[in-house]
Design a protein around this motif. Structure first.
Motif, PDB file in Angstrom:
ATOM      1  N   ASN A 170      31.916  56.324  10.559  1.00  0.00           N
ATOM      2  CA  ASN A 170      32.732  57.065  11.517  1.00  0.00           C
ATOM      3  C   ASN A 170      31.932  57.408  12.763  1.00  0.00           C
ATOM      4  O   ASN A 170      31.974  58.527  13.243  1.00  0.00           O
ATOM      5  CB  ASN A 170      33.208  58.343  10.837  1.00  0.00           C
ATOM      6  CG  ASN A 170      34.584  58.705  11.294  1.00  0.00           C
ATOM      7  OD1 ASN A 170      35.156  58.024  12.161  1.00  0.00           O
ATOM      8  ND2 ASN A 170      35.121  59.779  10.755  1.00  0.00           N
ATOM      9  N   SER A 171      31.194  56.420  13.283  1.00  0.00           N
ATOM     10  CA  SER A 171      30.347  56.674  14.448  1.00  0.00           C
ATOM     11  C   SER A 171      31.186  56.640  15.723  1.00  0.00           C
ATOM     12  O   SER A 171      32.355  56.256  15.695  1.00  0.00           O
ATOM     13  CB  SER A 171      29.258  55.614  14.526  1.00  0.00           C
ATOM     14  OG  SER A 171      28.388  55.747  13.432  1.00  0.00           O
ATOM     15  N   ARG A 172      30.558  57.050  16.828  1.00  0.00           N
ATOM     16  CA  ARG A 172      31.225  56.985  18.139  1.00  0.00           C
ATOM     17  C   ARG A 172      30.354  56.177  19.089  1.00  0.00           C
ATOM     18  O   ARG A 172      29.124  56.301  19.061  1.00  0.00           O
ATOM     19  CB  ARG A 172      31.371  58.399  18.732  1.00  0.00           C
ATOM     20  CG  ARG A 172      32.367  59.311  18.048  1.00  0.00           C
ATOM     21  CD  ARG A 172      33.805  58.927  18.290  1.00  0.00           C
ATOM     22  NE  ARG A 172      34.279  59.144  19.650  1.00  0.00           N
ATOM     23  CZ  ARG A 172      34.982  60.206  20.030  1.00  0.00           C
ATOM     24  NH1 ARG A 172      35.281  61.157  19.168  1.00  0.00           N
ATOM     25  NH2 ARG A 172      35.395  60.322  21.278  1.00  0.00           N
ATOM     26  N   ILE A 173      30.991  55.380  19.934  1.00  0.00           N
ATOM     27  CA  ILE A 173      30.237  54.607  20.925  1.00  0.00           C
ATOM     28  C   ILE A 173      29.774  55.548  22.025  1.00  0.00           C
ATOM     29  O   ILE A 173      30.581  56.301  22.580  1.00  0.00           O
ATOM     30  CB  ILE A 173      31.108  53.481  21.522  1.00  0.00           C
ATOM     31  CG1 ILE A 173      31.465  52.476  20.417  1.00  0.00           C
ATOM     32  CG2 ILE A 173      30.401  52.789  22.688  1.00  0.00           C
ATOM     33  CD1 ILE A 173      32.447  51.386  20.846  1.00  0.00           C
ATOM     34  N   ILE A 174      28.455  55.520  22.334  1.00  0.00           N
ATOM     35  CA  ILE A 174      27.976  56.399  23.407  1.00  0.00           C
ATOM     36  C   ILE A 174      27.497  55.610  24.626  1.00  0.00           C
ATOM     37  O   ILE A 174      27.511  56.111  25.735  1.00  0.00           O
ATOM     38  CB  ILE A 174      26.860  57.366  22.929  1.00  0.00           C
ATOM     39  CG1 ILE A 174      25.798  56.609  22.138  1.00  0.00           C
ATOM     40  CG2 ILE A 174      27.429  58.509  22.106  1.00  0.00           C
ATOM     41  CD1 ILE A 174      24.538  57.420  21.907  1.00  0.00           C
ATOM     42  N   LYS A 175      27.063  54.376  24.396  1.00  0.00           N
ATOM     43  CA  LYS A 175      26.570  53.606  25.545  1.00  0.00           C
ATOM     44  C   LYS A 175      26.695  52.108  25.261  1.00  0.00           C
ATOM     45  O   LYS A 175      26.544  51.682  24.118  1.00  0.00           O
ATOM     46  CB  LYS A 175      25.099  53.958  25.770  1.00  0.00           C
ATOM     47  CG  LYS A 175      24.573  53.436  27.074  1.00  0.00           C
ATOM     48  CD  LYS A 175      23.190  54.025  27.381  1.00  0.00           C
ATOM     49  CE  LYS A 175      22.677  53.552  28.721  1.00  0.00           C
ATOM     50  NZ  LYS A 175      22.261  52.179  28.777  1.00  0.00           N
ATOM     51  N   ILE A 176      26.995  51.372  26.311  1.00  0.00           N
ATOM     52  CA  ILE A 176      27.016  49.912  26.168  1.00  0.00           C
ATOM     53  C   ILE A 176      26.125  49.327  27.253  1.00  0.00           C
ATOM     54  O   ILE A 176      26.284  49.653  28.442  1.00  0.00           O
ATOM     55  CB  ILE A 176      28.453  49.349  26.301  1.00  0.00           C
ATOM     56  CG1 ILE A 176      29.354  49.957  25.209  1.00  0.00           C
ATOM     57  CG2 ILE A 176      28.445  47.821  26.199  1.00  0.00           C
ATOM     58  CD1 ILE A 176      30.810  49.524  25.265  1.00  0.00           C
ATOM     59  N   ASN A 177      25.160  48.536  26.842  1.00  0.00           N
ATOM     60  CA  ASN A 177      24.257  47.929  27.801  1.00  0.00           C
ATOM     61  C   ASN A 177      24.992  46.845  28.600  1.00  0.00           C
ATOM     62  O   ASN A 177      25.637  45.987  28.023  1.00  0.00           O
ATOM     63  CB  ASN A 177      23.081  47.321  27.036  1.00  0.00           C
ATOM     64  CG  ASN A 177      21.890  47.134  27.927  1.00  0.00           C
ATOM     65  OD1 ASN A 177      22.029  46.566  29.011  1.00  0.00           O
ATOM     66  ND2 ASN A 177      20.753  47.604  27.492  1.00  0.00           N
ATOM     67  N   ARG A 178      24.866  46.896  29.906  1.00  0.00           N
ATOM     68  CA  ARG A 178      25.679  46.011  30.742  1.00  0.00           C
ATOM     69  C   ARG A 178      25.021  44.676  31.078  1.00  0.00           C
ATOM     70  O   ARG A 178      25.704  43.678  31.295  1.00  0.00           O
ATOM     71  CB  ARG A 178      25.973  46.721  32.074  1.00  0.00           C
ATOM     72  CG  ARG A 178      26.951  47.860  31.978  1.00  0.00           C
ATOM     73  CD  ARG A 178      26.939  48.669  33.279  1.00  0.00           C
ATOM     74  NE  ARG A 178      26.964  47.852  34.475  1.00  0.00           N
ATOM     75  CZ  ARG A 178      28.061  47.460  35.102  1.00  0.00           C
ATOM     76  NH1 ARG A 178      29.231  47.823  34.641  1.00  0.00           N
ATOM     77  NH2 ARG A 178      28.004  46.720  36.188  1.00  0.00           N
ATOM     78  N   SER A 179      23.668  44.691  31.145  1.00  0.00           N
ATOM     79  CA  SER A 179      23.001  43.598  31.858  1.00  0.00           C
ATOM     80  C   SER A 179      23.329  42.192  31.329  1.00  0.00           C
ATOM     81  O   SER A 179      23.701  41.306  32.100  1.00  0.00           O
ATOM     82  CB  SER A 179      21.488  43.836  31.875  1.00  0.00           C
ATOM     83  OG  SER A 179      21.058  44.080  30.565  1.00  0.00           O
ATOM     84  N   LYS A 180      23.235  42.006  29.993  1.00  0.00           N
ATOM     85  CA  LYS A 180      23.423  40.642  29.478  1.00  0.00           C
ATOM     86  C   LYS A 180      24.852  40.150  29.695  1.00  0.00           C
ATOM     87  O   LYS A 180      25.093  38.999  30.050  1.00  0.00           O
ATOM     88  CB  LYS A 180      23.115  40.605  27.985  1.00  0.00           C
ATOM     89  CG  LYS A 180      21.667  40.811  27.663  1.00  0.00           C
ATOM     90  CD  LYS A 180      21.477  40.777  26.155  1.00  0.00           C
ATOM     91  CE  LYS A 180      20.233  41.525  25.770  1.00  0.00           C
ATOM     92  NZ  LYS A 180      20.249  41.915  24.367  1.00  0.00           N
ATOM     93  N   ILE A 181      25.796  41.054  29.491  1.00  0.00           N
ATOM     94  CA  ILE A 181      27.207  40.646  29.610  1.00  0.00           C
ATOM     95  C   ILE A 181      27.567  40.375  31.072  1.00  0.00           C
ATOM     96  O   ILE A 181      28.258  39.402  31.381  1.00  0.00           O
ATOM     97  CB  ILE A 181      28.132  41.739  29.002  1.00  0.00           C
ATOM     98  CG1 ILE A 181      27.864  41.891  27.494  1.00  0.00           C
ATOM     99  CG2 ILE A 181      29.611  41.450  29.259  1.00  0.00           C
ATOM    100  CD1 ILE A 181      28.213  40.680  26.648  1.00  0.00           C
ATOM    101  N   ILE A 182      27.058  41.215  31.972  1.00  0.00           N
ATOM    102  CA  ILE A 182      27.348  40.989  33.400  1.00  0.00           C
ATOM    103  C   ILE A 182      26.796  39.623  33.837  1.00  0.00           C
ATOM    104  O   ILE A 182      27.479  38.843  34.503  1.00  0.00           O
ATOM    105  CB  ILE A 182      26.738  42.134  34.268  1.00  0.00           C
ATOM    106  CG1 ILE A 182      27.528  43.433  34.053  1.00  0.00           C
ATOM    107  CG2 ILE A 182      26.692  41.748  35.749  1.00  0.00           C
ATOM    108  CD1 ILE A 182      28.886  43.487  34.733  1.00  0.00           C
ATOM    109  N   LYS A 183      25.565  39.343  33.403  1.00  0.00           N
ATOM    110  CA  LYS A 183      24.945  38.062  33.776  1.00  0.00           C
ATOM    111  C   LYS A 183      25.802  36.905  33.235  1.00  0.00           C
ATOM    112  O   LYS A 183      26.065  35.915  33.927  1.00  0.00           O
ATOM    113  CB  LYS A 183      23.543  38.019  33.158  1.00  0.00           C
ATOM    114  CG  LYS A 183      22.650  36.996  33.770  1.00  0.00           C
ATOM    115  CD  LYS A 183      21.209  37.193  33.309  1.00  0.00           C
ATOM    116  CE  LYS A 183      20.507  35.832  33.394  1.00  0.00           C
ATOM    117  NZ  LYS A 183      19.388  35.756  32.489  1.00  0.00           N
TER     118      LYS A 183
END
Ligand code: ADP
Ligand code: ASP
Ligand code: MG
Length: 403
Positions: A110-123
């Motif tokens: 039952n965790s919550r998302i706190i951060k998503i790293n953008r760099s790889k997906i943006i590239k």
């Protein structure tokens, strides 16, 4: 960059044919020059079957391993979608949460998302790729795989839309949108064109599983508009947005109902400070979700009756905990399995008097007995016999002009 997040639920990727259809939808956005981020759930039935397997291995299957096991369904679905896009010569690959990473905190299961790293997906997006991201999962600071609660791919989509500042977040599912009540239970249910976060949150929390409640909280906090629509027919769906974007309100927007609720009554508990706390503390420690609670007025000033509801699958555990609790005394313990909570929801009730009366009168006319009542600013819930649920639903749907 014009980014769109498309989320496909288990029902939309339930078969190979359906996955092929999903790929058609993805390609249609690509043609409109969107940079597409896809989020997928597991093929329908897979998560349930993994959970069953964990139960067969051990009654106390570890929470950490539960997350590793049940999140695996998403991996297969993502790979199949990416594989189909590659088949057409498009650039695509699957991404598991740990590869991005999608960071979570809180307890396993039952965790919550706190951060998503953008760099790889943006590239990757800039290079023309279509990332297919596993919903429902993340990793925590110990690098362990986590999951974010049943139906959690909805929240994955919302958080991806937030971190990538998407122009659109579309939730594709097996119904045409959010309806006044579950269209699979009542054929007069009508599609709602636009609904506020607050109403959707109540509807979802009170039984409308079309959206996961946490995802709506995340959307509301981050002001993300959500479009819910069908992956099978190309029709306008439902927009979930802030209240100020909604011009007209009906008194009642929707009706939700629950299944598998049980009522527990402690007859003759001492009427003194601290009693309710000592009843509910061990239940909460054992992660039993207590829902509606009522305490009767004490007739003699010494004793009272306390009633609450829990999910039926938690009833045996609840009984055990109550009977072994030495801090409380009661004369009798009553259990009632066949109850259901039916709720009417609508911001319109804030400014319209008489809604409570109309609800009670409608149920009375149908000879449906109300056992427990609970209200908030925008909802009224009543507990009734489970066998009366569809009768109540039909009558209320008509009374509040939703048919
Ligand atoms: P997905 O696999 O896309 O996540 P879900 O099964 O989680 O889909 O949610 C879709 C289902 O939600 C529908 O099939 C429908 O039976 C149910 N549902 C319950 N209440 C509602 C409602 N008010 N409007 C639309 N669907 C609802
Ligand atoms: N596959 C997960 C579940 O069944 C997540 C989801 O469907 O959103 O709960
Ligand atoms: Mg779902």
């Amino acid at each position: 960059m014009k980014i769109v997040v498309l989320k496909f639920g288990g029902t939309s990727v339930g078969t190979i044919e359906k996955i092929k259809n999903v790929v058609k939808i993805i390609r249609s956005y690509k043609k409109k020059k969107y940079r597409v981020i896809v989020v997928s759930s597991a093929m329908s039935g897979v998560t349930n079957s993994l959970i069953n397997k964990s139960k067969q291995i051990s009654e106390n299957f570890s929470d950490e391993e539960y997350d590793v096991l049940v999140s695996s369904g998403e991996q297969a679905a993502c790979s199949l979608i990416a594989g189909r896009l590659l088949h057409f010569g498009l650039k695509s690959r699957s991404w598991m949460a740990w590869q991005i990473p999608i960071l979570t905190n809180g307890k396993h299961k039952n965790s919550r998302i706190i951060k998503i790293n953008r760099s790889k997906i943006i590239k990757y997006l800039k290079s023309g790729g279509i990332p297919i991201i596993s919903g429902f999962q993340g990793i925590n600071k110990y690098l362990r795989i986590t999951t974010i609660g049943r139906g959690g791919s909805d929240a994955s989509a919302i958080m991806l839309a937030k971190f990538f500042q998407a122009e659109k977040c579309v939730i594709y599912t097996d119904v045409e949108g959010v309806y006044t009540t579950d269209p699979n239970k009542f054929d007069k249910a009508k599609k709602i064109k636009v609904i506020s976060y607050e109403e959707m949150l109540e509807m979802a929390s009170l039984g409308a599983k079309v959206m996961q409640p946490v995802s709506i909280q995340d959307a509301r906090l981050n002001r993300i508009d959500i479009e819910v629509k069908s992956s099978f027919v190309n029709k306008t769906g439902t927009l979930i947005t802030k209240r100020s974007n909604i011009k007209k309100n009906k008194v009642i927007t929707g009706i939700s109902s629950t299944q598998n609720d049980s009522k527990v009554t402690l007859v003759g508990v001492k009427d003194k400070p601290g009693v309710a706390a000592s009843i509910f503390k061990p239940l909460s420690k054992n992660l039993i979700n207590v829902d509606m609670v009522v305490q009767n007025i004490s007739a003699n000033g010494k004793e009272t009756d306390l009633t609450f509801t829990v999910k039926s699958e938690e009833l045996v555990k609840t009984k055990k905990i109550l009977l072994s609790n030495r801090q409380i005394k009661f004369r009798r313990l009553l259990f009632n399995k066949g109850v259901s909570k039916i709720s009417i929801i609508g911001v319109g009730m804030i400014s319209t008097p008489g809604v409570t009366f109309r609800m009670f009168q409608t149920l009375a006319n149908k000879k449906i007995n109300i056992q427990v009542i609970s209200t908030s600013e925008i909802k009224i819930s009543v507990l009734i016999k489970e066998k009366d649920t569809s009768k109540a639903l039909m009558a209320l749907h008509k009374e509040f002009e939703l048919d």
